[in-house]
Write an enzyme that holds these catalytic residues in place. Structure first.
Site, mmCIF file in Angstrom:
data_model
loop_
_atom_site.group_PDB
_atom_site.id
_atom_site.type_symbol
_atom_site.label_atom_id
_atom_site.label_comp_id
_atom_site.label_asym_id
_atom_site.label_seq_id
_atom_site.Cartn_x
_atom_site.Cartn_y
_atom_site.Cartn_z
ATOM 1 N N ASP A 72 21.085 -34.487 11.134
ATOM 2 C CA ASP A 72 19.794 -33.947 10.696
ATOM 3 C C ASP A 72 19.582 -32.542 11.245
ATOM 4 O O ASP A 72 19.034 -31.671 10.559
ATOM 5 C CB ASP A 72 18.654 -34.856 11.155
ATOM 6 C CG ASP A 72 18.715 -36.235 10.535
ATOM 7 O OD1 ASP A 72 19.258 -36.359 9.417
ATOM 8 O OD2 ASP A 72 18.224 -37.191 11.159
ATOM 9 N N ALA A 79 20.575 -37.594 16.114
ATOM 10 C CA ALA A 79 20.018 -36.652 15.127
ATOM 11 C C ALA A 79 20.929 -35.451 14.872
ATOM 12 O O ALA A 79 20.468 -34.441 14.338
ATOM 13 C CB ALA A 79 18.654 -36.167 15.592
#
Length: 306
Positions: free
Chosen positions: A254, A251
């Site tokens: 993100d 991630a």
């Protein structure tokens, strides 16, 4: 709560297997561990923005299954407004099958499920949510017609529009670029969108300049351990990042996007917001999982708010 960052995008339950290496074609490989972790690019970016100081609303769809309930509950626990998160009957929630190797590299297969039901008409019915935002964030794990509607409507409303073109599989429609304030691709996405190689700072600058000529107002090209390249009317600026020992990169992108948006929402200038995003992403890769790896504001040395 009036959200200043609205994320329109995907929610997935990540089914994460760890193995010494990624399997070869046709191979059955013995793994080391398994975990079920909330994820999806949209939800990850919403969590990052919320944990790092923004007031966030999530626009998306989940299925009427156990995963959908868990995904909603997880976002609500982060203080994210989920009033625009729809439950789709007789539909599974999105799922991502992720294998992570001992070098922290991953391979991912995404099954969209309810994410594919986030239509432009659904978002159009939620226009008041977009109108109340300062910043809109979109990715490419929802239908392209929905992304187009968000970008166009956000631009028409005078909002700050961020597109993270992930996962990119083909060139963006030319009309989209003029609606984008910040286009934030990684190296492979920038190469695909521009048709140019991205294997050095110089080539990254050429690719980012190409994307600006296509119409994007500003480009932030994330370069992993080499930092980020910011390109606008004043030219290119490189932002190095500190070296860390990576455990899981799932991630990181993100986290950067959500943290960058949170920085803008809190009044940081672009350079401060980029560095803020880099610190958050660097910390995230030292931890396993998608949303569990995203840091909270108190874990970062934040710049002074102007």
């Amino acid at each position: 709560m009036q959200a200043n960052v609205v994320v329109i995008g995907s929610l997935n339950m990540d089914l994460v297997a760890r193995a010494p290496r990624l399997p070869r074609e046709g191979e059955t490989l013995s793994g080391e561990s398994f975990a079920t972790v909330p994820g999806g690019k949209g939800a990850n970016q919403a969590v990052a923005a919320a944990r790092l100081g923004a007031r966030v609303a999530m626009v998306g769809c989940v299925g009427d299954d156990a995963y959908g309930a868990q995904l909603r509950t997880g976002l609500e626990a982060e203080g994210i407004d989920c009033s625009a998160l729809a439950e789709v009957a007789d539909c599974s929630s999105g799922v991502a099958l992720i294998v992570v190797d001992d070098n922290s590299q991953n391979a991912i297969v995404v099954i969209p499920g309810a994410n594919g039901e986030l239509s432009a008409s659904r978002v159009e019915a939620l226009d008041a949510v977009l109108q109340g935002a300062q910043i809109l964030i979109c990715q490419l794990e929802i239908p392209s017609l929905t992304v187009a509607h968000v970008l166009c409507r956000g631009h028409a409303l005078g909002k700050t529009v961020i597109l993270n073109p992930a996962p990119a599989s083909e060139a963006l429609p030319p009309a989209w670029y003029a609606w984008i304030d910040y286009l934030i691709p990684n190296e492979s996405e920038a190469a695909l969108l521009s048709g140019l190689p991205v294997d050095s700072l110089e080539s990254a600058g050429a690719a980012a300049a190409h994307l600006r000529r296509a119409g994007a107002a500003k480009v932030i090209l994330t370069l992993g351990e080499r930092g980020a390249l910011f390109v606008d009317d004043d030219g290119a600026r490189h932002f190095p990042t500190r070296a860390v020992r990576a455990v899981d990169t799932t991630a990181a992108g993100d986290t950067f996007v959500g943290a960058f948006a949170a920085g803008l929402a809190r009044g940081f200038d672009e350079a401060e917001a980029i560095r803020f995003g880099q610190r958050a992403a660097a910390l995230s890769v030292t931890r396993a999982g998608a949303q569990p790896s995203i840091p909270h504001l108190h874990e970062l040395d934040t710049p002074e708010q102007p």
